[in-house]
Write an enzyme that holds these catalytic residues in place. Structure first.
Site, mmCIF file in Angstrom:
data_model
loop_
_atom_site.group_PDB
_atom_site.id
_atom_site.type_symbol
_atom_site.label_atom_id
_atom_site.label_comp_id
_atom_site.label_asym_id
_atom_site.label_seq_id
_atom_site.Cartn_x
_atom_site.Cartn_y
_atom_site.Cartn_z
ATOM 1 N N THR A 111 -34.205 6.485 -31.893
ATOM 2 C CA THR A 111 -32.768 6.628 -32.099
ATOM 3 C C THR A 111 -32.072 6.984 -30.792
ATOM 4 O OG1 THR A 111 -31.112 7.619 -33.541
ATOM 5 C CG2 THR A 111 -32.938 9.038 -32.930
ATOM 6 N N LYS A 147 -32.594 3.654 -27.759
ATOM 7 C CA LYS A 147 -32.787 2.365 -28.437
ATOM 8 C C LYS A 147 -32.908 1.187 -27.466
ATOM 9 C CE LYS A 147 -30.786 3.323 -32.958
ATOM 10 N NZ LYS A 147 -29.789 2.939 -33.947
ATOM 11 N N ASN A 201 -35.235 -0.015 -32.855
ATOM 12 C CA ASN A 201 -35.274 1.310 -33.494
ATOM 13 C C ASN A 201 -36.626 1.586 -34.145
ATOM 14 O OD1 ASN A 201 -35.219 -0.282 -35.783
ATOM 15 N ND2 ASN A 201 -33.789 1.033 -36.886
ATOM 16 N N ASN A 207 -12.259 -3.480 -31.267
ATOM 17 C CA ASN A 207 -12.637 -2.265 -30.532
ATOM 18 C C ASN A 207 -11.460 -1.756 -29.720
ATOM 19 O OD1 ASN A 207 -14.664 -0.346 -29.936
ATOM 20 N ND2 ASN A 207 -14.953 -1.249 -27.907
ATOM 21 N N TYR A 215 -22.919 8.318 -42.088
ATOM 22 C CA TYR A 215 -23.437 8.851 -43.357
ATOM 23 C C TYR A 215 -23.259 10.355 -43.501
ATOM 24 C CZ TYR A 215 -27.713 9.815 -40.641
ATOM 25 O OH TYR A 215 -28.600 10.235 -39.695
HETATM 26 P P1 NAP Z 1 -22.068 3.837 -29.692
HETATM 27 O O1 NAP Z 1 -23.009 2.890 -29.086
HETATM 28 O O2 NAP Z 1 -21.738 5.101 -28.996
HETATM 29 O O3 NAP Z 1 -20.681 3.041 -29.961
HETATM 30 C C1 NAP Z 1 -19.599 3.686 -30.547
HETATM 31 C C2 NAP Z 1 -18.407 2.719 -30.635
HETATM 32 O O4 NAP Z 1 -17.370 3.437 -31.279
HETATM 33 C C3 NAP Z 1 -17.881 2.239 -29.286
HETATM 34 O O5 NAP Z 1 -17.488 0.902 -29.389
HETATM 35 C C4 NAP Z 1 -16.660 3.149 -29.068
HETATM 36 O O6 NAP Z 1 -15.563 2.515 -28.426
HETATM 37 C C5 NAP Z 1 -16.202 3.407 -30.474
HETATM 38 N N1 NAP Z 1 -15.537 4.723 -30.574
HETATM 39 C C6 NAP Z 1 -16.101 5.925 -30.304
HETATM 40 N N2 NAP Z 1 -15.182 6.890 -30.513
HETATM 41 C C7 NAP Z 1 -14.045 6.286 -30.900
HETATM 42 C C8 NAP Z 1 -12.760 6.749 -31.249
HETATM 43 N N3 NAP Z 1 -12.462 8.053 -31.271
HETATM 44 N N4 NAP Z 1 -11.814 5.838 -31.594
HETATM 45 C C9 NAP Z 1 -12.087 4.528 -31.585
HETATM 46 N N5 NAP Z 1 -13.299 4.017 -31.257
HETATM 47 C C10 NAP Z 1 -14.264 4.893 -30.929
HETATM 48 O O7 NAP Z 1 -22.559 4.267 -31.146
HETATM 49 P P2 NAP Z 1 -23.564 3.481 -32.113
HETATM 50 O O8 NAP Z 1 -24.955 3.778 -31.764
HETATM 51 O O9 NAP Z 1 -23.124 2.068 -32.196
HETATM 52 O O10 NAP Z 1 -23.285 4.219 -33.516
HETATM 53 C C11 NAP Z 1 -22.047 4.064 -34.193
HETATM 54 C C12 NAP Z 1 -22.094 4.813 -35.512
HETATM 55 O O11 NAP Z 1 -23.076 4.241 -36.354
HETATM 56 C C13 NAP Z 1 -22.549 6.259 -35.354
HETATM 57 O O12 NAP Z 1 -21.426 7.088 -35.293
HETATM 58 C C14 NAP Z 1 -23.398 6.555 -36.579
HETATM 59 O O13 NAP Z 1 -22.692 7.400 -37.466
HETATM 60 C C15 NAP Z 1 -23.609 5.225 -37.220
HETATM 61 N N6 NAP Z 1 -25.041 4.934 -37.436
HETATM 62 C C16 NAP Z 1 -25.469 4.873 -38.709
HETATM 63 C C17 NAP Z 1 -26.789 4.569 -38.983
HETATM 64 C C18 NAP Z 1 -27.243 4.515 -40.400
HETATM 65 O O14 NAP Z 1 -28.441 4.311 -40.610
HETATM 66 N N7 NAP Z 1 -26.360 4.659 -41.367
HETATM 67 C C19 NAP Z 1 -27.679 4.315 -37.940
HETATM 68 C C20 NAP Z 1 -27.212 4.379 -36.625
HETATM 69 C C21 NAP Z 1 -25.875 4.690 -36.394
HETATM 70 P P3 NAP Z 1 -15.542 2.171 -26.844
HETATM 71 O O15 NAP Z 1 -16.378 0.931 -26.726
HETATM 72 O O16 NAP Z 1 -14.122 1.955 -26.592
HETATM 73 O O17 NAP Z 1 -16.128 3.362 -26.182
#
Ligand code: NAP
Length: 554
Positions: A326, A330, A355, A417, A495
């Site tokens: 995680t 990743k 993952n 985005n 979640y």
């Molecule tokens: P990441 O790589 O950090 O990407 C986050 C994205 O969200 C980026 O595009 C970022 O925009 C945008 N963002 C962050 N803060 C923001 C804000 N305040 N307003 C608008 N956009 C915002 O994260 P990730 O690994 O993809 O994970 C994303 C989410 O997936 C996590 O928060 C987690 O809760 C969820 N997740 C769930 C599972 C599951 O099994 N259910 C597994 C993994 C992750 P910029 O590009 O502009 O920075």
């Protein structure tokens, strides 16, 4: 050697009746031993050795102990409360061992203090069983050493000294583990130990040494009665040890799995995978595997990841058989695996992140189960993804996995985005890897979301997440979407909480929804299937996740 690794609950003795009640509870919870840490009761201030009342109370503690016990009066030098004269301490220990009608099963005394003076050594020897002991003494001596900073450079010399002491029945070493690799050194030490040995890592990196002690013949492990009573950093509770980690079932053949990330303390994965192994009767244990990373030092983080995961994979007796990977590793794990020619699944090639590590005939394979989990959940709700238009909010790792798989299934994805350039880069990457056909990926600014015209919208940002940048925010302005039909599916990958503001709004307006637990369970179930070759008990996974998250939100 005991037939099995013993489980000992340490109790800090401040009040005799409270301590006895704790030990009774430890017995109920199936502990084998209690360690009476009497140093809070007898801290060396003010000639306590002559305090008849205290001695009588401690005698009562030993007489009424509901479990066989270790008697310890830990010195301040080694993390305890006793800060007085060693002569006083030894005098008390004499009264409570050789001079007692109810001597403890074990006496723990620090190697350093034992070696400090011939007089102390002689007196301690009179309290314990050893080859030259003339009297019928049954108490066995544990010679212990503690280091709260790290692994002492002269550890092997000290161990040798302890093993050579004829009176020493058990050697105990407890050092702060600075990385997972320190546990592996402790395992090696256990494997070559000439006498019964307790070798434990302290701190969050050391949990592995505590849980896997039976795998390497560790004599004993400590578990606290409650979170608040741990006597050393990183000590699991007895409920965690015997319940979640199924400690009694761990042996040399047990396969080891875990979640590699930083931080990983909050992960739900150990709860569900261990429960799944138990339900299946699979000889495996799943641990948090913290591998530190520092965003300002990517090279150092790469090196630490490589050294740690390489060492886990190389230690054959560990039987490291798989891992969830995680944040923030990743993408790092892909470079690591490809450098070793470990096979990567098509999903990993499509999204550039993995993952899942699973042991193979040679080395490991890597896979990405986030992507097919999202695709499978959406396909089930939309009756297939081909020809559908799906909006993805966010352009990070999860968005990348979702976009790559959905396009491969024939969907058109629109990536919204706040940083449009990142959305564009993602759309371009996905298009480059996409199979020929009608599907495509396009980028859009997040403020165009109200104009979205999609069959489904997925939130892949942390908006709405507890502890995230905007916990009260709705990641998708559901009310403002005017161009969508009533069957549009709203999917939140967040979640924690399960009911995010976006999902609540969508449900209030009557739209079908998919929550982050469904995704978490689906991706975990795919990992479980790869590791065990059996379908995961998904209902159990789902129930456990929802229970744990509900407990956390109280
Ligand atoms: P990441 O790589 O950090 O990407 C986050 C994205 O969200 C980026 O595009 C970022 O925009 C945008 N963002 C962050 N803060 C923001 C804000 N305040 N307003 C608008 N956009 C915002 O994260 P990730 O690994 O993809 O994970 C994303 C989410 O997936 C996590 O928060 C987690 O809760 C969820 N997740 C769930 C599972 C599951 O099994 N259910 C597994 C993994 C992750 P910029 O590009 O502009 O920075």
């Amino acid at each position: 050697m005991p037939a099995r690794t013993l489980v000992c609950v340490p109790v800090m003795v401040e009040d005799i009746d409270a301590a006895l009640a704790d030990a009774a509870l430890a017995k109920l919870k199936q502990a084998d031993l209690v360690e009476w840490r009497i140093d809070p009761y007898f801290d060396g201030s003010g000639g306590d050795a002559e305090d008849g009342h205290r001695v009588a109370q401690l005698q009562r503690l030993l007489a009424e102990s509901p479990l066989p016990c270790i008697l310890t009066c830990r010195s301040a030098d080694e993390g305890g409360h006793f800060d007085g004269d060693d002569a006083d301490r030894v005098s008390l220990l004499e009264k409570l061992t050789a001079g007692s009608d109810h001597p403890p099963a074990y006496l723990d005394f620090e190697l350093a203090a034992y070696q400090r003076s011939a007089n102390i050594r002689q007196k301690i020897n009179l309290c314990v069983a050893h080859p030259k002991q003339q009297r019928g003494v049954t108490t066995r001596l544990i010679l212990s050493m503690h280091d709260f900073q790290g692994m002492p450079s002269d550890l092997h010399r000290r161990l040798l000294a302890a093993y050579e002491e004829p009176a020493c029945a058990v050697v105990k070493v407890a050092c702060r583990a600075r990385s997972l690799r320190d546990n592996l050194d402790l395992f090696e030490l256990l494997e070559h130990a000439p006498k019964p040995t307790i070798a434990l890592g302290m701190g969050e990196f050391g949990l592995m040494s505590r849980v896997l002690a039976p795998k390497f013949g560790g004599y004993l492990t400590f578990a606290s009665l409650r979170d608040s009573c741990a006597t050393a950093p990183g000590q699991p509770t007895i409920d965690q040890l015997l319940g979640m980690y199924h400690f009694r079932g761990i042996g040399a053949a047990t396969k080891v799995y875990g979640v590699i990330g930083w931080p990983v303390g909050h992960s739900l994965s150990p709860q569900i995978h261990n429960a799944g192994f138990d339900a299946l009767g699979w000889d495996g244990v799943y641990l948090p595997l913290p591998v530190a990373a520092d965003a300002s030092d990517p090279e150092g983080s790469d090196a630490s990841f490589k050294a740690t995961v390489g060492a886990l994979a190389a230690l054959e007796p560990l039987k490291f058989s798989g891992a969830s990977v995680t944040i923030p590793h990743k993408e790092r794990v892909v470079a690591f695996a490809l450098a070793r020619d470990w096979p990567a699944s098509p999903a990993v090639h499509r999204c550039g992140a993995a993952n899942t590590l699973s042991s193979a005939r040679e080395g490991f394979t890597i896979d990405n189960t986030d992507a097919p989990a999202i695709a499978a959940l959406l396909s089930a709700r939309l009756d297939g993804c081909a020809g559908r238009t799906i909006g993805i909010v966010g352009a990070g790792g999860v968005a990348r996995a979702a976009a790559a798989d959905l396009v491969a299934l024939g969907a058109t994805v629109v990536i919204y985005n706040r940083t449009v350039s990142k959305a564009q880069r993602l759309a371009d990457d996905v298009m480059r890897a996409a199979p020929a056909g009608g599907a495509k990926a396009v980028a859009a600014a997040a403020d165009l979301l109200p104009k979205a015209c999609c069959h489904a919208l997925i939130n892949c940002t942390p908006i709405g997440m507890a502890g995230g940048p905007d916990p009260a925010g709705a990641s998708i302005p559901v009310r403002d979407l005017k161009n969508i039909g009533p069957e549009t599916v709203f999917f939140d990958t967040v979640y924690n909480p399960i009911d995010t503001p976006m999902l609540r709004m969508a449900r209030e307006l009557g739209y079908p929804t998919i929550d982050g637990v469904e995704m978490f369970v689906k991706q975990a179930a795919m990992q479980f299937q790869q590791w065990t070759g059996n379908p995961a008990p998904t209902d159990l996974f789902d129930t456990l996740c929802r229970q744990r998250l509900a407990e956390r939100s109280v």
